[in-house]
Scaffold this active site. Structure first.
Site, mmCIF file in Angstrom:
data_model
loop_
_atom_site.group_PDB
_atom_site.id
_atom_site.type_symbol
_atom_site.label_atom_id
_atom_site.label_comp_id
_atom_site.label_asym_id
_atom_site.label_seq_id
_atom_site.Cartn_x
_atom_site.Cartn_y
_atom_site.Cartn_z
ATOM 1 N N ARG B 142 0.812 -1.220 0.000
ATOM 2 C CA ARG B 142 0.000 0.000 0.000
ATOM 3 C C ARG B 142 0.847 1.273 0.000
ATOM 4 N NH1 ARG B 142 -5.288 -1.832 2.373
ATOM 5 N NH2 ARG B 142 -5.889 0.325 2.672
ATOM 6 N N TYR B 145 0.768 4.372 -2.478
ATOM 7 C CA TYR B 145 -0.314 5.342 -2.264
ATOM 8 C C TYR B 145 -0.080 6.131 -0.970
ATOM 9 C CZ TYR B 145 -5.104 7.167 -1.844
ATOM 10 O OH TYR B 145 -6.209 7.974 -1.724
ATOM 11 N N ASP B 146 0.111 5.394 0.127
ATOM 12 C CA ASP B 146 0.235 6.032 1.446
ATOM 13 C C ASP B 146 1.402 7.022 1.470
ATOM 14 O OD1 ASP B 146 -1.555 3.973 1.765
ATOM 15 O OD2 ASP B 146 -0.626 3.134 3.560
ATOM 16 N N GLU B 147 2.563 6.558 1.008
ATOM 17 C CA GLU B 147 3.757 7.412 1.082
ATOM 18 C C GLU B 147 3.675 8.554 0.064
ATOM 19 O OE1 GLU B 147 5.441 7.312 3.590
ATOM 20 O OE2 GLU B 147 6.173 5.327 4.147
ATOM 21 N N GLY B 148 3.050 8.288 -1.084
ATOM 22 C CA GLY B 148 2.856 9.355 -2.068
ATOM 23 C C GLY B 148 2.020 10.485 -1.473
ATOM 24 N N LYS B 149 0.942 10.101 -0.795
ATOM 25 C CA LYS B 149 0.050 11.096 -0.187
ATOM 26 C C LYS B 149 0.733 11.787 0.990
ATOM 27 C CE LYS B 149 -3.935 10.867 -2.466
ATOM 28 N NZ LYS B 149 -4.569 12.047 -3.081
#
Lengths: 160, 164
Positions: B142, B145-149
């Site tokens: 995941r 997504y998580d780190e991108g956000k």
């Protein structure tokens, strides 16, 4: 120091930033096959397929209806320039995934059975927003309860 | 007051509802989407509206338009979609935010970033207040997504200090 430079930036450049943290949201136009739990359950229930619960279903989520979420996002954009966030937006009403599966079966009158599959890697066990900041700074809180909101996307998804 | 508003990810689930609401409130809307997960079906009812404009564009590339506000919603948000091309997912959040912040800076306007509860990962604090730093696996399935956000939040909140 930080705050000073922050406000200096406003005065000089007038760039204003806003960050909202969006919790699980559902409603019409959710992609029916995108693997998200609300649309998954509804599609499975309508097709009479087994409803897939990952893990034992005790993991929790909080679901916000899309109209409420859009209200919150727009209120944040229109809030005072000093409010940058991050601010949580979501519905603090918390349900287990098993509860949700049962609710969807009940609402659709489906004969689907609930089946359990292994939990995927890093699947969060619990999620529930604290929305005190949104209440205080934006005067926002969700108005639509899950039972009410679930009936709305049903109508849309039936057409797929 | 009528505004001209850019919505990235405007053909997605949340984006299409946002475009619709902003139009109903009397604004002009420029909807940007690369149609990776967004669909024309989501916005087809808006296409006849003269105050609605659609641009097929991927925000990992720069965009120059004249607007008064930006809502940056672009990014696949369901695990099935965002894990299909994890590098593109991270780029959409990170490069996309850099490009949109650059545009906001140039135009001296207001920009809103759609972040996510995924920044809290698998939380050990319950319920989650904004002050909680989260519990994210940086190399899990995941994380794209998580780190991108999370990085997008960083970009938004450091840009001010960085420039001064």
């Amino acid at each position: 120091m930080c705050r000073n430079s922050f406000f200096d930036y406003y005065r000089q450049h007038k760039l204003k930033i806003k960050v909202v943290r969006i919790f699980n949201t559902y409603g019409p136009r959710m992609h029916p096959n995108d693997g998200r739990v609300v649309s998954n359950f509804i599609v499975q229930a309508l097709k009479g397929e087994d409803i897939t619960v990952y893990g034992d279903g005790s993991q929790t989520r909080s679901f916000c209806f899309v109209d409420d979420m859009i209200d919150g996002i727009i209120k944040m954009m229109n809030s005072d320039d000093s409010i940058t966030g991050p601010i949580n937006l979501g519905n603090p009403q918390e349900f287990t995934i098993l509860d949700l599966a049962k609710k969807v079966i009940e609402l659709t009158g489906s004969r689907s059975k609930i089946v359990f599959k292994p939990l995927p890697q890093d699947d969060p066990m619990q999620r529930k927003p604290v929305i005190d900041l949104a209440r205080e700074k934006l005067g926002w809180q969700p108005k639509i309860a899950l039972e009410e909101g679930l009936k709305k996307p049903l109508n849309i998804l039936i057409n797929y | 007051m009528k505004k001209r508003i850019l919505v990235t990810g405007g053909a997605g689930f949340l984006g299409s509802h946002l475009c619709e609401r902003l139009l109903n409130e009397g604004n002009e809307v420029i909807c940007v989407d690369n149609f990776y997960t967004g669909t024309k079906d989501n916005i087809k009812h808006l296409l006849g509206n003269p105050y609605f404009e659609l641009i097929r564009h991927d925000i990992t590339f720069p965009l120059y338009v004249e607007v008064d506000e930006i809502y940056n919603l672009a990014c696949p948000a369901s695990p099935v979609h965002y894990q299909f091309d994890p590098v593109q997912t991270t780029k959409t959040s990170v490069h996309g935010s850099i490009n949109m912040l650059g545009l906001a800076k140039r135009l001296k306007i207001k920009i809103l970033q759609a972040s996510t509860s995924e920044v809290y990962g698998d939380p050990t604090v319950h319920p989650q207040p904004e002050t909680y730093w989260g519990n994210v696996n940086p190399i899990g399935v995941r994380s794209c997504y998580d780190e991108g956000k999370r990085c997008a939040e960083t970009l938004f909140l450091i840009i001010i200090d960085n420039i001064n």
